[in-house]
Scaffold this motif. Structure first.
Motif, PDB file in Angstrom:
ATOM      1  N   ARG A 285      -6.004  39.959  -2.066  1.00  0.00           N
ATOM      2  CA  ARG A 285      -7.086  39.027  -2.411  1.00  0.00           C
ATOM      3  C   ARG A 285      -8.323  39.265  -1.545  1.00  0.00           C
ATOM      4  NH1 ARG A 285      -2.656  35.261  -2.647  1.00  0.00           N
ATOM      5  NH2 ARG A 285      -2.284  34.556  -4.802  1.00  0.00           N
ATOM      6  N   SER A 286      -8.104  39.445  -0.242  1.00  0.00           N
ATOM      7  CA  SER A 286      -9.211  39.654   0.682  1.00  0.00           C
ATOM      8  C   SER A 286      -9.965  40.941   0.351  1.00  0.00           C
ATOM      9  CB  SER A 286      -8.678  39.702   2.122  1.00  0.00           C
ATOM     10  OG  SER A 286      -9.709  40.004   3.026  1.00  0.00           O
ATOM     11  N   LYS A 289     -11.969  40.451  -2.872  1.00  0.00           N
ATOM     12  CA  LYS A 289     -13.081  39.544  -2.622  1.00  0.00           C
ATOM     13  C   LYS A 289     -14.216  40.272  -1.901  1.00  0.00           C
ATOM     14  CE  LYS A 289     -14.080  34.973  -0.638  1.00  0.00           C
ATOM     15  NZ  LYS A 289     -13.508  33.822   0.115  1.00  0.00           N
ATOM     16  N   SER A 292     -15.891  42.655  -4.319  1.00  0.00           N
ATOM     17  CA  SER A 292     -16.745  41.895  -5.243  1.00  0.00           C
ATOM     18  C   SER A 292     -18.088  41.545  -4.608  1.00  0.00           C
ATOM     19  CB  SER A 292     -16.010  40.624  -5.680  1.00  0.00           C
ATOM     20  OG  SER A 292     -16.840  39.805  -6.458  1.00  0.00           O
ATOM     21  N   ARG A 293     -18.051  41.059  -3.356  1.00  0.00           N
ATOM     22  CA  ARG A 293     -19.283  40.668  -2.673  1.00  0.00           C
ATOM     23  C   ARG A 293     -20.186  41.870  -2.389  1.00  0.00           C
ATOM     24  NH1 ARG A 293     -16.054  37.560   0.882  1.00  0.00           N
ATOM     25  NH2 ARG A 293     -16.579  39.058   2.499  1.00  0.00           N
TER      26      ARG A 293
END
Length: 418
Positions: A285-286, A289, A292-293
């Motif tokens: 997940r990290s 994320k 994505s950023r």
């Protein structure tokens, strides 16, 4: 130039310096253009090689600990990509006391493969003595350029290419440079892989010994005390008063509670999930994320099931596949959205990665593609899935995005490598 009424010969003689300057200018311009063209070609080759090296490093980092042969196949694919020849091989020699790993090739038909490696095996003694590139003509197969691969501790095998009859001396020098580089890199990769396997075994062994010592010093001793107290109580309870019996039962109860508490502490210390440490799913997940950023891309992750009992090789392969696929979707597919769905069941793992990028013609993926880095990334994902006994499916078309579906049976890799 005044040449009116004069013959060409007279005009040339009268204006010799001008013609000489013109000829010298043309020659200099041709030399400059040739040097410029050679420099551009050299820069293009260097840039292409660097891209391949970066991609090869990434793929080697993703290689499964269980799939030694995956590395051999990746290297033969890279030999073809770097040399732009049609056929390459990685022949593995026998290890002392162990059967030889399965050799790998790119470009030959399946029925030719056995004959190829049989011919190479006939010269094993010769290959073990080689330390420099060697040109070899193999009967029925053609001319080869071969390079030995040596770790610091042992001879590994030979990597090579089948040469074209039209190749000149300059081309062969280029192939020698590429094979020497790949030979050294292969030795480092394989040595690192073997050291990694040994290190993992030592870590597991040390952890097993630590747990055994901890269990023996605390839980085992307490359990022995409970068993002994229970046995004594069985022999003497009829002679005890009610208060003495109740006191003895309370003592056993307190000891059992203490053992349960110690066991729970041990389990929590071993489990990152229970102790609040970083979990594998948390790291996935990290990573997504952060991706994505950094790239301003929407990445949706859906997970069903639990990875708690999933062995380490599956964690590593799945993370690398997810990382590779989402990275390809962003870098090469120019996607604005990527959907990742991961289903974890006791016997099956299913992974789906879908993007809305530009897509590509999958028919060109396994042959020649403009985007060679992406093609090799796809191959690596396929290798990783297959190394765990899984199935890799890819569908894509231009301007229609890309979809990757992977199914992996849990436990097959352990049976294969037992």
């Amino acid at each position: 130039m005044n040449s009116e009424g004069k013959s060409l010969a007279d005009a040339v003689l009268q204006n010799g310096n001008l013609f000489l300057a013109l000829v010298l200018t043309v020659i200099v311009m041709q030399m400059v253009n040739r040097i410029k063209r050679q420099r551009e070609e050299a820069n293009a080759r260097t840039n292409e090689t660097m891209e391949h090296i970066k991609s090869l490093y990434h793929i080697v980092e993703t290689s499964s600990q269980h799939d030694f042969m995956n590395i051999g196949q990746v290297i033969t694919d890279y030999v073809v990509k770097l040399t732009k020849l049609d056929k390459a091989l990685f022949w593995f020699a026998k290890k002392s006391g162990e059967p030889a790993p399965q050799s790998r090739q790119t470009g030959w038909q399946h029925e030719e493969e056995r004959f190829l490696f049989t011919e190479l095996e006939k010269h094993e003694h010769e290959w073990r003595l080689q330390r420099e590139p060697v040109f070899k003509s193999l009967p029925g197969l053609g001319d080869f350029l071969l390079m030995p691969v040596r770790m610091s501790t042992r001879f590994v095998g030979m990597i090579g290419v089948k040469l074209e009859s039209s190749e000149g001396l300059e081309g062969r020098r280029w192939y020698i440079q590429q094979l020497m580089f790949l030979s050294e890199l292969s030795a480092i990769i394989l040595e690192r892989h073997e050291l990694g396997v040994i290190e993992n075994r030592l870590i597991i062994t040390n952890e097993q010994n630590r747990i055994a010592d901890e269990m023996h010093d605390s839980v085992s001793q307490s359990l022995f005390g409970i068993v002994y107290a229970t046995h004594s109580l069985k022999q003497t309870w009829r002679k005890m008063s009610e208060s003495e019996l109740e006191e003895q039962i309370d003592l056993i109860h307190d000891s059992a509670t203490k053992v349960a508490k110690e066991l729970r502490i041990t389990i929590y210390s071993l489990s990152s999930k229970k102790s609040g440490g970083p979990t594998w799913l948390g790291m996935v997940r990290s990573h997504l994320k952060s991706l994505s950023r950094l790239n301003d891309v929407e990445i949706e992750l859906k997970i069903t099931g639990d990875d708690f009992s999933l062995p380490y090789p599956y964690h590593k392969a799945l993370f690398r596949i997810i990382s590779e696929a989402t990275g390809n979707a962003i870098r090469h597919g120019a996607a604005s959205r990527v959907d990742v769905e991961l289903s974890l069941k006791p016997k099956w793992i299913r992974l789906s990665i879908v993007d809305d990028g530009v897509g590509f013609d999958t028919d060109l993926l396994w042959t020649t593609s403009e985007d060679t880095t992406s093609g090799l990334g796809m191959k690596n994902m396929q290798y990783l899935a297959q190394s765990l006994g899984g199935d890799f499916q890819l569908s894509s078309s231009e301007n229609a995005g890309t979809k990757i579906l992977i199914s992996i049976p849990v436990g097959v890799a352990e049976l294969k490598n037992a």
